[in-house]
Design a protein around this motif. Sequence first.
Motif, short mmCIF file in Angstrom:
data_model
loop_
_atom_site.label_atom_id
_atom_site.label_comp_id
_atom_site.label_asym_id
_atom_site.label_seq_id
_atom_site.Cartn_x
_atom_site.Cartn_y
_atom_site.Cartn_z
N ALA A 57 14.90 -40.07 -23.30
CA ALA A 57 15.50 -39.85 -21.99
C ALA A 57 15.79 -38.38 -21.73
N GLY A 58 15.65 -37.98 -20.51
CA GLY A 58 15.93 -36.60 -20.13
C GLY A 58 16.21 -36.54 -18.66
N ARG A 59 16.61 -35.37 -18.21
CA ARG A 59 16.96 -35.24 -16.80
C ARG A 59 15.81 -34.76 -15.95
N ASP A 60 14.81 -34.08 -16.55
CA ASP A 60 13.70 -33.53 -15.79
C ASP A 60 12.47 -34.41 -15.99
N PRO A 61 12.00 -35.09 -14.95
CA PRO A 61 10.85 -35.97 -15.14
C PRO A 61 9.63 -35.24 -15.69
N LEU A 62 9.50 -33.97 -15.35
CA LEU A 62 8.32 -33.24 -15.81
C LEU A 62 8.34 -33.08 -17.32
N LYS A 63 9.53 -33.09 -17.91
CA LYS A 63 9.60 -32.98 -19.37
C LYS A 63 9.15 -34.25 -20.05
N LEU A 64 9.03 -35.32 -19.27
CA LEU A 64 8.53 -36.57 -19.83
C LEU A 64 7.02 -36.68 -19.73
N VAL A 65 6.41 -35.70 -19.07
CA VAL A 65 4.95 -35.68 -19.00
C VAL A 65 4.45 -34.93 -20.23
N TYR A 66 3.87 -35.66 -21.15
CA TYR A 66 3.44 -35.05 -22.41
C TYR A 66 1.97 -34.69 -22.32
N GLU A 67 1.64 -33.49 -22.74
CA GLU A 67 0.24 -33.08 -22.81
C GLU A 67 -0.26 -33.35 -24.22
N LYS A 68 -1.55 -33.07 -24.41
CA LYS A 68 -2.16 -33.39 -25.71
C LYS A 68 -1.44 -32.71 -26.85
N GLU A 69 -1.07 -31.44 -26.66
CA GLU A 69 -0.44 -30.73 -27.78
C GLU A 69 0.93 -31.33 -28.13
N ASP A 70 1.57 -31.99 -27.14
CA ASP A 70 2.85 -32.63 -27.45
C ASP A 70 2.65 -33.95 -28.17
N LEU A 71 1.49 -34.57 -27.91
CA LEU A 71 1.26 -35.91 -28.47
C LEU A 71 0.63 -35.86 -29.86
N LEU A 72 -0.14 -34.80 -30.09
CA LEU A 72 -0.93 -34.74 -31.32
C LEU A 72 -0.02 -34.50 -32.52
N VAL A 73 -0.21 -35.30 -33.55
CA VAL A 73 0.60 -35.13 -34.77
C VAL A 73 -0.32 -34.73 -35.92
N ASP A 74 0.29 -34.44 -37.03
CA ASP A 74 -0.48 -33.93 -38.15
C ASP A 74 -0.71 -34.95 -39.26
N HIS A 75 -0.64 -36.21 -38.92
CA HIS A 75 -0.86 -37.21 -39.96
C HIS A 75 -1.70 -38.35 -39.41
N CYS A 76 -1.96 -39.34 -40.23
CA CYS A 76 -2.87 -40.42 -39.85
C CYS A 76 -2.15 -41.60 -39.23
N GLY A 77 -0.84 -41.55 -39.15
CA GLY A 77 -0.13 -42.67 -38.56
C GLY A 77 -0.17 -43.88 -39.47
#
Lengths: 786, 330, 176
Positions: free
Chosen positions: C120-140
């Motif tokens: 949760a956050g106050r700025d809706p734009l901060k909830l829009v995740y781009e690829k670099e925000d989504l990409l992690v460094d493991h295999c899940g």
Amino acid sequence: MPTLTIDNQQVTVHDGATVFEAAEQLGIVIPHFCYHKALGAVGACRMCAVTVHAGIFKGLQMACLLKVEEGMVVTTGDPRSVEFRARVAEWQMLNHPHDCPVCDEGGECQLQEMTIAGGHGRRRYRGEKRTYNNQQLGPFIAQEMNRCIQCYRCVRTYRDYCGGRDFGVMGSRNRVFFGRFQAGPLESDFSGNIVDVCPTGVLTDKTYRFKSRHWDLQEAASVCPHCSLGCATLPGGRYRELQRVRSGINEQVNGCFICDRGRFGSSYVNHPDRPRQARLAEQPVTVVDALQQLAGQARELIETHGPEAVLLLGSSRATLETNWLLQRWAAELGCRPPLLAAHTPRHQAARVAAFDLADRLASLAEVRQADLLVLFAVDPLAEAPLLAVALRQAVRNGGRVLVYDPRPVELPCEFEHQSLTVLQIRNLLAEETVESTLLRELLDRAARPVLIGGGDLLGAGGLRHLQRLATKASSALRPCLVHPVLGGPNSFGSALLSPPEPGEDDLLTRLESGRVKMLVCLETDPLLEAPDGERFADTLTRLDELVVFDYLPTPLSVHATLFIPSTAPVEAAGSFINNEGRLQLFGRVIEPGLPIAVTGGGDHPPREFFTVTPGSDPQPAWQLLQQLLGGRADLQAVRQRMQVALPCLAGFAELQPGGPGLRAAAAVAPGRFEESLPEQPLGSLQLLVTPARYGSDLFSRYADKLAPRFSAAGIILNPQDAAERGLNAGERVILDTDAGSYRLPLTCHAGLAAGCALVENSAAFPHLVPGGELGFCQVSAEVAHD
Amino acid sequence: MTEQLIMLGLILVKLLLVFGVILSMAAYLVLAERKILARMQLRYGPNRAGPGGMMQPMADLIKLLTKEDFVPAQADKWLFLLAPGLSALTALLTFAVIPFGPPLQIFGQTVPLVICDLNIGLLYFLGLSSLAVYGMALGGWASNSKYSLLGAIRGLSQLISYELAMGLSVVPVVMMARSFSLTEIVLAQQQIPFALLNPPAFLIFLISIVAESKRIPFDLPESENELVGGFHTEYSGMRFGLFFVGEYINMVILGSMLTVLFLGGWSGPWLPGVVWFIIKVLAICFFFIWVRGSMPRLRYDQLMNFGWKVLLPLALLNVLITGAVLLWIG
Amino acid sequence: MPLLRDIKGSFQPFWVTLRNMFRKPVTVQYPEQRPELPERYRARLILTRDPDGAERCVACYLCSAACPVDCISLQAAEAEDGRRYAAWFRLNFARCIFCGLCTEACPTLAIQVTADFELAGRDPLKLVYEKEDLLVDHCGRQPDYNFYRQTGIGVTAPRGGNPGESPPVDVKDLLP
């Protein structure tokens, strides 16, 4: 007319129909791979198995091959055929890689559909999968042979239907390979069709590679604007970018296929330099202000300088509605009726097609069924590519093709070529030669003759001669039809809207009279689209105002004092009339606007919110004119009014995009037409300007995807003529014409008629425009500089 | 002269006291309802604003006041603005005639603990409760929304169905107390409350006031599952707040009415009269909340059936029997 | 006796609700008290990598097609080695309903759910995740899977070099 029962439904079909076609008529889809409507059946894939319960051959049969008999009883969903089809699907999937996520065909893949339909969901075969090395097939087609299921559709399309020769099948047993003998670009001008027919992802569109999935595309039935044939297309766009064009189906025109120019030449819509904002004296303005400015100025000029002061210029690129509303606006302003084409000779030729030839126009479907086709001054691959494919079908059906043309014409079928100069062809048509008599005899003997005339080289006079010849060759038993090839996608429509008037003067005469103060060019650039561009450019300095509506970055739009952006044909609905008078509608595919690929610069779209789409200023030209007229009618209401005003457009308002279209032609008694052919100056050559296969029409010139196929500038002479002038192939020579002189590299070709000089109008050489008056030129060696 | 001034002063003090008590009761009833319902559903209810969520009514008030006051484009603007006020006002006005304690001796004067002891207090109450429905009906009509209108129509027809039974159920009370004055009625119950003397009338009146207060199981005018919010769908901010507060004031008023008519008003042993009165009213309010936590909403046709075919004949019968019994006793 | 049943049914709920009032509420007092989440809880989505460390996402658009609220948008592109990848991948968590259909649609196991629900956050734009925000460094959750080793087209291994494939055929060979 046998009647049969399929899945407990009775259907009556025509004689010789197959069970597959009968099922299709009932709306039952039988799974299939190798069968294609245009290619017919070969019975290779064994996918369309059905069970016959009553008939001569009982049991499992291939629906695509089985002819319907009276009283036949067929089921498609019984366990036996379902099980058989499931096994066929499984067997076809033996070697197929599991790469659907990275395959462009995914989502519109017949193999995916048929595998699901066949009920095969789990791989049982544990053996190794066969693999291939791929070939590079040029800029348009990507190949991934591992996915191939050997249905042979590509070869049947490329070689059999379209007449290409450099793509075929190689190898034996489990190594059958479809491709070229050696890697290299596909040579055929119809290579893109193998993308459409491939039932899986072996052959995909390289220009569309990884861009979108089928389900994300916005598609609408459309009409190809690249030549006058008006083939049905299905353009697809996403994120405000036109990404690909597929072939539509119109049995009366193109059938199932289109040419590469139409398929890969659509990126003009997203040209990086496309002007998207209205400009007044180099300053950006809103469209509303621009229109107000335009209307105010036009009225003021007419009041002070009289009706001659404003000249409106329509176009063969603009839609029928736009041209008609332009006429209405002229009437409202009180200026002279607009000229609906900048290219006067082409316009006159189109008028002959629209009025004199109205009752004997042949569609491409009729061309495909003809048994004798005589081409007068037509090079189909350059002027109307799909005509060449239609000719091939006529030849495959036992027809005969005669070509009278000065150019070294190539066709994807057997034909007889007579290299005659334009003047000789005119004489032939005027029935002044021995050849004419022979031709008459041939025509009289033919059962379904079609005469094909090129409006560019024959001109209005030549087409009129063609009409006379066709009238004479017609008999009570069968007509002799004519298939004229015209200049632009809506040349016929522009001509139909402007019936011939006596004493009419053309664009240049009017401009040179000095009385014109304001020129309004509606989706046309006479600098590039009309002959005598130099003369036109000179008159521009005398104008007070140059107003341009356009969607292409033409040079004229840069010169314009007032520029108003309009939408490209795929960005708005509209209609064109093709070369044989077929009125066809096209729908809106995408909304105008800067593609996300541009606004995001390749990365993600900007993280900002806008209330308007960037670059979405362009509006359909008809809508802009409606605003000038102060009307609010929608397109449908405009069409209603048009069909009331013009009886030949009856049924226009009921027409829908897609479908066969409507014949709109106004048959009138042939008017008198005097024409004096110019005398050929001694020692001169007849100047032939032919459109390049790619990059001659403005659409393909501004389509960067086609750039690899653009030809270089050059001049072609008959070796004899070259030798007489002491010129050698490969040298640069000087071409002197009325319009100017040009230095061009020389090529010699024995197929060119003697006494002619051939230059191609292309992106590299836009100076001479095809379809002008018959002209002459001198070709001489370059003077060596000491 | 000074006597009159003192009387006036006392009336003003009474008014302010009653006003303040009722409004804060309404506000805390909201909280109580949320907390009680929550506990019935194994939740905590509001517990963030203030200790144990005690400041929640303030938070709600601030929220409602700061919300956008929105009037739909096609609404009948004046009626739309008027309706919520009407609903809260009629509820408040009813309290004028309710005696909430035995007369008090202050400064040598007898002060009746009722704002205005009308001799036709019961009729005044019945009249105002019929007027109260106008707030809802006009609000629903003026919103120009299908949901609001449906809610308003339901409210009106529900009102007609239940007012009748309610009116008839108080007739025995009047007959037994031989007065329309509410004070007289309370005094008539010093020994035995009418609820015990005439249980059918008590039950009918109880059901009718639940219907009157538009609460579950009779909350069809709102029914948020089908009509979004019913008559107040289009209301926002404090205008919605007025409707909301009106509903809870109504709850207090109707509870008081029930106390006065059937439960013997302020009468009770050991404790002062006012305390008894408040205890009884709060118990009834708890009952209202309890009903809300326990019962589903009736279907519309069930509600009408019940009103016309069960309650009305029962009430009529009760009037006849009570009359007969009273005649027989003499 | 339907009437008796009805009457009983009208009183029983009052008893049930009254009884429940004196039970301990089950509500988890979230910020002070941490909830115990199930192992397969569906919350914030991530883009995982394959065991070789390369992005698993091949931008096949299936997640965006499966998404019932259209919160995923992306653009595929082709890398030098022929690998298909997402040039950009945008996931709007302000719109996401955490249904997990994208993870079920994902053929390469790239997009996966995690239990991190505190978005949760106050700025809706901060909830829009781009690829670099989504990409992690493991295999899940599936550490072993590598799509390009199963596909049958040569990207990681040379053509015909993946398990279960024979080397490319010589198409000009006419031997039986």
